[in-house]
Design a protein around this motif. Structure first.
Motif, PDB file in Angstrom:
ATOM      1  N   MET A  24       5.846  45.956  -9.898  1.00  0.00           N
ATOM      2  CA  MET A  24       5.768  45.010 -10.983  1.00  0.00           C
ATOM      3  C   MET A  24       4.665  45.417 -11.959  1.00  0.00           C
ATOM      4  N   ILE A  25       4.841  45.037 -13.217  1.00  0.00           N
ATOM      5  CA  ILE A  25       3.821  45.229 -14.246  1.00  0.00           C
ATOM      6  C   ILE A  25       3.596  43.897 -14.949  1.00  0.00           C
ATOM      7  N   ILE A  26       2.436  43.786 -15.562  1.00  0.00           N
ATOM      8  CA  ILE A  26       2.140  42.651 -16.428  1.00  0.00           C
ATOM      9  C   ILE A  26       1.714  43.218 -17.766  1.00  0.00           C
ATOM     10  N   ALA A  27       2.433  42.826 -18.810  1.00  0.00           N
ATOM     11  CA  ALA A  27       2.126  43.267 -20.171  1.00  0.00           C
ATOM     12  C   ALA A  27       1.621  42.063 -20.952  1.00  0.00           C
ATOM     13  N   TYR A  28       0.686  42.304 -21.831  1.00  0.00           N
ATOM     14  CA  TYR A  28       0.142  41.239 -22.671  1.00  0.00           C
ATOM     15  C   TYR A  28       0.460  41.527 -24.130  1.00  0.00           C
ATOM     16  N   SER A  29       0.836  40.492 -24.845  1.00  0.00           N
ATOM     17  CA  SER A  29       1.059  40.586 -26.283  1.00  0.00           C
ATOM     18  C   SER A  29       0.721  39.224 -26.869  1.00  0.00           C
ATOM     19  N   THR A  30       0.396  39.205 -28.134  1.00  0.00           N
ATOM     20  CA  THR A  30       0.161  37.935 -28.804  1.00  0.00           C
ATOM     21  C   THR A  30       1.247  37.699 -29.842  1.00  0.00           C
ATOM     22  N   ALA A  31       1.395  36.433 -30.222  1.00  0.00           N
ATOM     23  CA  ALA A  31       2.332  36.035 -31.273  1.00  0.00           C
ATOM     24  C   ALA A  31       1.598  35.078 -32.203  1.00  0.00           C
ATOM     25  N   PRO A  32       2.044  34.977 -33.446  1.00  0.00           N
ATOM     26  CA  PRO A  32       1.331  34.136 -34.405  1.00  0.00           C
ATOM     27  C   PRO A  32       1.437  32.640 -34.140  1.00  0.00           C
ATOM     28  N   ASN A  33       2.477  32.214 -33.399  1.00  0.00           N
ATOM     29  CA  ASN A  33       2.625  30.790 -33.101  1.00  0.00           C
ATOM     30  C   ASN A  33       3.565  30.611 -31.904  1.00  0.00           C
ATOM     31  N   GLU A  34       3.659  29.366 -31.425  1.00  0.00           N
ATOM     32  CA  GLU A  34       4.470  29.095 -30.228  1.00  0.00           C
ATOM     33  C   GLU A  34       5.959  29.291 -30.471  1.00  0.00           C
TER      34      GLU A  34
ATOM     35  N   GLU B 192      17.565  39.502 -22.057  1.00  0.00           N
ATOM     36  CA  GLU B 192      17.886  40.925 -21.963  1.00  0.00           C
ATOM     37  C   GLU B 192      17.482  41.526 -20.618  1.00  0.00           C
ATOM     38  N   LYS B 193      16.942  40.684 -19.728  1.00  0.00           N
ATOM     39  CA  LYS B 193      16.494  41.101 -18.400  1.00  0.00           C
ATOM     40  C   LYS B 193      15.383  42.155 -18.455  1.00  0.00           C
ATOM     41  N   LEU B 194      14.583  42.089 -19.521  1.00  0.00           N
ATOM     42  CA  LEU B 194      13.437  42.978 -19.653  1.00  0.00           C
ATOM     43  C   LEU B 194      12.183  42.350 -19.048  1.00  0.00           C
ATOM     44  N   ALA B 195      12.241  41.060 -18.776  1.00  0.00           N
ATOM     45  CA  ALA B 195      11.126  40.356 -18.144  1.00  0.00           C
ATOM     46  C   ALA B 195      11.678  39.378 -17.117  1.00  0.00           C
ATOM     47  N   ALA B 196      10.941  39.244 -16.029  1.00  0.00           N
ATOM     48  CA  ALA B 196      11.302  38.259 -15.014  1.00  0.00           C
ATOM     49  C   ALA B 196      10.720  36.893 -15.363  1.00  0.00           C
ATOM     50  N   CYS B 197       9.563  36.917 -16.046  1.00  0.00           N
ATOM     51  CA  CYS B 197       8.878  35.679 -16.411  1.00  0.00           C
ATOM     52  C   CYS B 197       7.943  35.984 -17.576  1.00  0.00           C
ATOM     53  N   VAL B 198       7.823  35.047 -18.491  1.00  0.00           N
ATOM     54  CA  VAL B 198       6.854  35.160 -19.583  1.00  0.00           C
ATOM     55  C   VAL B 198       6.057  33.869 -19.622  1.00  0.00           C
ATOM     56  N   ASN B 199       4.743  33.977 -19.430  1.00  0.00           N
ATOM     57  CA  ASN B 199       3.858  32.819 -19.542  1.00  0.00           C
ATOM     58  C   ASN B 199       3.324  32.764 -20.962  1.00  0.00           C
ATOM     59  N   LEU B 200       3.403  31.594 -21.587  1.00  0.00           N
ATOM     60  CA  LEU B 200       2.872  31.405 -22.930  1.00  0.00           C
ATOM     61  C   LEU B 200       1.571  30.621 -22.823  1.00  0.00           C
ATOM     62  N   ILE B 201       0.507  31.200 -23.331  1.00  0.00           N
ATOM     63  CA  ILE B 201      -0.812  30.591 -23.264  1.00  0.00           C
ATOM     64  C   ILE B 201      -1.247  30.314 -24.704  1.00  0.00           C
ATOM     65  N   PRO B 202      -1.168  29.051 -25.131  1.00  0.00           N
ATOM     66  CA  PRO B 202      -1.455  28.720 -26.533  1.00  0.00           C
ATOM     67  C   PRO B 202      -2.948  28.726 -26.845  1.00  0.00           C
TER      68      PRO B 202
ATOM     69  N   SER C  82       7.272  42.025 -15.477  1.00  0.00           N
ATOM     70  CA  SER C  82       8.494  42.819 -15.455  1.00  0.00           C
ATOM     71  C   SER C  82       8.410  43.870 -14.348  1.00  0.00           C
ATOM     72  N   GLU C  83       9.475  44.645 -14.232  1.00  0.00           N
ATOM     73  CA  GLU C  83       9.510  45.755 -13.282  1.00  0.00           C
ATOM     74  C   GLU C  83       9.001  47.017 -13.970  1.00  0.00           C
ATOM     75  N   LYS C  84       8.304  47.857 -13.217  1.00  0.00           N
ATOM     76  CA  LYS C  84       7.769  49.097 -13.780  1.00  0.00           C
ATOM     77  C   LYS C  84       8.882  49.953 -14.386  1.00  0.00           C
ATOM     78  N   SER C  85      10.055  49.936 -13.793  1.00  0.00           N
ATOM     79  CA  SER C  85      11.165  50.748 -14.295  1.00  0.00           C
ATOM     80  C   SER C  85      11.645  50.297 -15.678  1.00  0.00           C
ATOM     81  N   LYS C  86      11.281  49.082 -16.083  1.00  0.00           N
ATOM     82  CA  LYS C  86      11.705  48.548 -17.383  1.00  0.00           C
ATOM     83  C   LYS C  86      10.605  48.620 -18.437  1.00  0.00           C
TER      84      LYS C  86
END
Length: 78
Positions: free
Chosen positions: A1-11, A24-34, A58-62
């Protein structure tokens, strides 16, 4: 498993990105931290913005497909 971090301008945008990655099955879970405060250089200025942090699991293979999708759908220039 991997954990990637990104930000977005709003919720709204973070939610759209999260749903896309899950659909798209590119992530198993996405946590949104406002209400993350980001301080960075842009156009030779120091900028302070409130953003939403996305913690993407996500999975390392993805990993490369996940990166490619974020580059394609994300509204930020970099």
């Amino acid at each position: 498993m991997i954990i990637a971090y990104s930000t977005a301008p709003n919720e709204t945008i973070a939610n759209e990105i999260a749903h896309y990655l899950i659909n798209e099955k590119l992530a198993a879970c996405v946590n949104l931290i406002p209400q993350v405060k980001s301080i960075y250089h842009w156009d030779n200025k120091i900028i302070e913005d409130n953003e939403v942090l996305m913690m993407i699991k996500s999975e390392k293979s993805k990993q490369q497909n996940l990166i490619d999708a974020l580059v394609e759908i994300h509204p930020y220039e970099t």
